[in-house]
Motif scaffolding. Structure first.
Motif, PDB file in Angstrom:
ATOM      1  N   ILE A 141     -12.877   0.277  -1.615  1.00 16.56           N
ATOM      2  CA  ILE A 141     -12.815   0.659  -3.027  1.00 16.56           C
ATOM      3  C   ILE A 141     -13.899   1.686  -3.317  1.00 16.56           C
ATOM      4  O   ILE A 141     -15.082   1.471  -2.997  1.00 16.56           O
ATOM      5  CB  ILE A 141     -13.001  -0.574  -3.924  1.00 16.56           C
ATOM      6  N   PHE A 149      -8.979   3.872  -4.257  1.00 14.52           N
ATOM      7  CA  PHE A 149      -9.262   3.404  -2.913  1.00 14.52           C
ATOM      8  C   PHE A 149      -9.670   4.581  -2.028  1.00 14.52           C
ATOM      9  O   PHE A 149      -9.277   5.730  -2.256  1.00 14.52           O
ATOM     10  CB  PHE A 149      -8.036   2.720  -2.297  1.00 14.52           C
ATOM     11  N   THR A 207      -3.481   5.620  -2.755  1.00 11.90           N
ATOM     12  CA  THR A 207      -4.921   5.778  -3.028  1.00 11.90           C
ATOM     13  C   THR A 207      -5.344   5.185  -4.354  1.00 11.90           C
ATOM     14  O   THR A 207      -6.538   5.156  -4.643  1.00 11.90           O
ATOM     15  CB  THR A 207      -5.292   7.273  -3.011  1.00 11.90           C
ATOM     16  N   GLU A 210       0.815  -1.208   0.000  1.00 10.61           N
ATOM     17  CA  GLU A 210       0.000   0.000   0.000  1.00 10.61           C
ATOM     18  C   GLU A 210       0.847   1.255   0.000  1.00 10.61           C
ATOM     19  O   GLU A 210       0.521   2.259   0.629  1.00 10.61           O
ATOM     20  CB  GLU A 210      -0.961  -0.009   1.196  1.00 10.61           C
ATOM     21  N   GLN A 257      -4.026  -7.235  -4.655  1.00  6.97           N
ATOM     22  CA  GLN A 257      -3.441  -6.764  -3.399  1.00  6.97           C
ATOM     23  C   GLN A 257      -2.736  -7.896  -2.658  1.00  6.97           C
ATOM     24  O   GLN A 257      -1.642  -7.711  -2.111  1.00  6.97           O
ATOM     25  CB  GLN A 257      -4.539  -6.156  -2.522  1.00  6.97           C
ATOM     26  N   ARG A 286      -7.967  -2.060   1.519  1.00  3.52           N
ATOM     27  CA  ARG A 286      -8.587  -0.742   1.566  1.00  3.52           C
ATOM     28  C   ARG A 286      -9.957  -0.755   0.903  1.00  3.52           C
ATOM     29  O   ARG A 286     -10.193  -1.521  -0.039  1.00  3.52           O
ATOM     30  CB  ARG A 286      -7.681   0.253   0.851  1.00  3.52           C
TER      31      ARG A 286
END
Length: 867
Positions: free
Chosen positions: A582, A561, A541, A517, A690, A580
């Motif tokens: 969405i 995100f 993000t 991230e 992810q 995170r």
């Protein structure tokens, strides 16, 4: 010959004449009486004392002559003849050109024997493919050897060590470097020569601190000319340019002036820096002797001539300012002396070795075509054609008889083991300093992490302010081959070879934030992946993915995100793994020609936070706009098992072609269901992406901690599995050998045990052992013969009984019983025959076995002294 050499020789001649004249005057004045003033002057002059310069000449390294073959210690008659020929050539050159420096013709070798320089070259093609091309061979010689500078630097070396010995000791001067490299290049098919001449101080001492590292030199980019767009007949014309042409010209003129001013300032700055970095004046400029390699065009598809500097392994053009002049050139066939003016260095020199006006060759059998100048007398000669041809043949035969060809090289064959080739550098390490850079080279498998070279780039010349580091790896299990670390920005870029589990090709991230991230870029080998993923770019993000060659024509995916909701209390691990939230997902597709354009989706946007789905279709070839749709998701779309409702207010559409029929409510409902499934699938793919990032980062952490290296199964020295297998085989062979030795039972052991295994036997005991052993063998042979006879008699009796039974029951026997009887008779007769053969062979071999045992007893160490 350099102009500085002529000036130096003239000065030396004048100084010698002055010394002779002063000695004559001193002899005349010794008998004269000096006045007081003359005595005072003499005393004043006596205070002036000069000390001639002295050079520390290191003693020559001594070699053990027993290690060398006879060709190193003695000369063949042909070699002696060539040495006499070379000495005669040297005398003629000295007689004709008194101002020239001496030629490098016949130095001594490591055994103190004079050898001609041409015979020191040993053309060899080594078995390593990296040494087949000139750049690989030159780089290997530069890395494998250590430099021994000439002392003093203005004199030719007295000794020239053979290339085979240079490979073993891994050091040498410029002449030994060049001879080894020339031997390898000629063996690989190049037209290579060794040059003896003069070079700059930096070249002679291999000082590259003012040169740019070769790894940092930018390759010349070929600028492609922009193709002019073809204007079709019915294409839309571009809008008319209403700007003033005069103003455009004035703006272009001002821009050109600014660029010219910037270029001028840049050049002035470069000249200023070059002047500051210019090396100090060299007192021996033009006098420093050096040797390098010349490669002529023609062979191995070499397009043009070039030099190779043996100390660095780099190529130089023919007008290189590093070389200030040359005296001679030679290979394994001939020797040439340069007759051209080198006042401007090597610039403009002709390397047509067949031209006798600029190159004086030593041996008449020159392999280069000679430049023949016709004589006027030949034009006036009116002899017939046949007589002329016969005369030429006689001259050729006469010339062939006079030719002295070069004897074979006296050097042993060049040998290089695979381990030494992999070591590359002395002790496996070598460091080179360049302009604002430092290059470190390591042997393969020397470093635990597989590092083979490290290039450190600095901001200053003192190499204190580090900017970035290039690291190159090999044989790593994680397929890492390169890492670039920028110490200014903290950016790290890792490159990988094909073969990783997730097909990672390149990974860019910041060293301050290596975890998930965070900002990173990942490149993949899309051909090896099922999903065709080519690039993944991630920030805190956003996440962007690019694909290629997919069946569903997807080529782009974008995810936005949101921020995680802050919760008070302990953090749940399950929520941390969910990732995170969405807000939006975008998918873009290439054109599918199997579908109509107004049904082929070009862009699909999932507004997750707004519960909207937007579709954009591809544009038809005859249209300038594209159709679009927008759906509102039902309120209970995320409830499992719920019945979803649909109404016309949940759908909006823009259709380019109004003549096409509108979709029915059922079709729109089914389309919405499909889009909801596509959204769920896209969301799952994002979560998988992810998780894949986390797994890749976890794998990289473990790989960096382990730093395992791949070892080939053919590398028996480093492969531990192969070593264990070889040791196991050796152990099994040893056990088999011991088992065979144990099987050879001592035939005297049971008899010695009866008498208590005495250390030394008496004569009576020896005779008693012999008799008992022979008697035991005799009894065993008789018992074996009796056993074979008993079996023979038993088989015979059973056969007789069977035959008697057959005679009694022959009339009442059936066909099967008769066949069974015949089969039994055949087998019984076969067994009786075998027993008869065994008994006969045993009777024949028994006496020989008895005699062999008797002979063994006589030769036995324990009994031989009594027989």
């Amino acid at each position: 010959m350099d102009a500085s050499e002529q000036n130096e020789s003239e000065v030396n001649q004048i100084d010698n004449d002055d010394v002779i004249q002063e000695e004559d005057e001193t002899e005349k004045e010794e008998g004269e009486d000096l006045t007081e003033d003359a005595e005072a002057l003499k005393a004043e002059l006596a205070k002036i004392v000069v000390h001639p310069p002295s050079y520390e000449v290191s003693p020559m390294e001594e070699f053990d002559q027993a290690e060398f073959s006879p060709s190193y210690k003695d000369n063949l008659p042909k070699e002696n003849l060539v040495l006499q020929y070379a000495e005669n050539f040297r005398r003629q050159m000295v007689q004709l050109y008194r101002d020239r420096k001496p030629l490098f013709l016949n130095p001594v070798n490591e055994c103190g024997v004079e050898k001609f320089v041409c015979t020191t070259i040993r053309p060899t093609l080594l078995e390593f493919k990296e040494l087949y091309n000139w750049d690989g061979a030159a780089e290997f010689v530069a890395d494998y050897l250590n430099i021994e500078p000439l002392k003093p630097e203005y004199e030719l070396p007295k000794r020239l060590i053979s290339p085979a010995t240079v490979l073993k000791r891994q050091k040498g001067n410029c002449f030994e470097y060049s001879t080894l490299l020339c031997s390898m290049l000629i063996g690989a098919g190049y037209d290579a020569y060794v040059i003896s001449g003069y070079a700059t101080k930096e070249t002679c001492l291999a000082d590259e601190s003012r040169d740019i590292c070769p790894l940092l030199k930018k390759k010349e980019e070929v600028k492609e000319e922009a193709k002019k767009k073809e204007m079709k007949k019915y294409t839309v014309k571009p809008p008319r340019d209403l700007r003033s042409k005069f103003e455009l010209k004035q703006d272009a003129k001002r821009e050109a002036e600014k660029q010219a001013e910037k270029e001028k300032q840049r050049k002035e700055e470069e000249e200023r820096i070059a002047e500051l970095e210019k090396p100090p004046p060299d007192p021996y400029f033009g006098l420093r002797i050096h040797a390098w390699v010349l490669v002529l065009s023609g062979k191995r598809e070499v397009p043009e001539n070039f030099f190779i500097e043996p100390f660095t392994g780099l190529s130089h053009p023919m007008d290189s300012p590093n070389y200030l002049g040359m005296e001679s050139v030679w290979n394994n066939v001939n020797y040439w002396v340069n007759m051209q003016d080198c006042s401007e260095g090597v610039k403009g020199l002709s390397f047509d070795l067949g031209d006798p006006t600029v190159w004086e060759y030593m041996f008449p059998n020159n392999d280069k075509p000679l430049l023949k100048i016709p004589d006027a007398e030949d034009d006036l000669n009116d002899m017939d054609d046949e007589e002329h041809i016969e005369h030429e043949k006689d001259n050729e035969e006469h010339e062939v008889e006079k030719y002295l060809d070069m004897p074979p090289s006296w050097v042993d064959a060049l040998k290089l083991s695979h381990r030494d080739f992999q070591m590359r550098c002395p002790h496996g390490k070598k460091t080179k300093v360049y302009k604002r850079a430092k290059l470190e080279k390591f042997a393969h498998y020397l470093m635990k992490d597989g590092l083979i070279s490290r290039l450190s780039v600095y901001e200053d010349r003192e190499l204190t302010d580090l900017m970035k580091v290039h690291e190159y790896y090999a044989h790593r299990s994680d397929k890492l081959n390169q890492r670039l670390t920028n110490h200014r920005t903290g950016q790290v870029c890792e490159n990988f070879d094909p073969g990783r589990p997730r097909c990672l090709k390149e990974h860019q991230f910041k060293s301050s934030a290596p975890g998930p991230e965070n900002e990173r870029v990942m490149m993949f080998y899309n051909e090896a992946r099922v999903d065709g993923l080519q690039k993944r770019e991630e920030t805190q993000t956003e996440m962007t993915e690019e694909y290629s060659n997919r069946d569903d024509f997807l080529y782009y995916k974008y995810v936005e995100f949101g921020k995680r909701a802050k919760k008070f209390g302990p953090q749940e691990t399950s929520s941390a793994n969910k990732g995170r939230p969405i807000n939006k997902m975008i998918q873009k597709f290439n054109r599918n020609r199997n579908k109509p354009a107004n049904e082929d989706i070009a862009e699909l946007i999932f507004h997750v936070a707004e519960d909207k789905i937007h579709l954009s279709y591809h544009t038809e070839d005859v249209r300038i706009a594209a159709s679009a749709r927008e759906f509102l998701k039902p309120p209970n779309w995320d409830e499992k098992g719920a019945v979803l409702t649909f109404n016309p207010e949940m759908h909006q559409t823009f259709q380019v072609d109004p003549t096409l029929p509108m979709n029915k409510q059922v079709e729109l409902y089914e389309m919405l269901m499909e889009l909801l499934k596509a959204e769920e699938k896209c969301r799952n793919e994002v979560r998988d992406s992810q998780n894949e990032v986390r797994n890749i980062l976890d794998d990289r952490t473990k790989e960096e901690a382990a730093s395992e290296l791949d070892i080939s199964v053919y590398d028996t020295e480093r492969n531990e599995k192969a070593k264990k297998h070889r040791r196991e085989l050796e152990r099994q062979q040893l056990e088999e050998k011991m088992r065979k030795q144990e099987m050879d039972i001592d035939y005297l052991a049971p008899f010695l045990a009866k008498i208590g295994n005495p250390e030394k036997l008496s004569k009576q005991q020896a005779f008693s052992l012999k008799e008992e052993c022979l008697a035991d063998l005799k009894q065993r042979l008789i018992d074996k013969a009796n056993l074979i006879q008993a079996r023979f008699e038993k088989e015979s009796q059973e056969l007789e009984k069977k035959q008697a039974w057959y005679q009694q029951n022959q009339v009442s026997m059936g066909k099967e019983d008769e066949e069974e009887y015949l089969t039994y008779c055949k087998e019984a007769i076969f067994r009786i025959h075998i027993l008869d053969l065994r008994l006969t062979r045993h009777k024949e071999q028994a006496p020989h076995k008895y005699m062999q045992l008797e002979q063994k007893l006589r030769n036995d160490e324990r009994l031989s002294e009594f027989f």
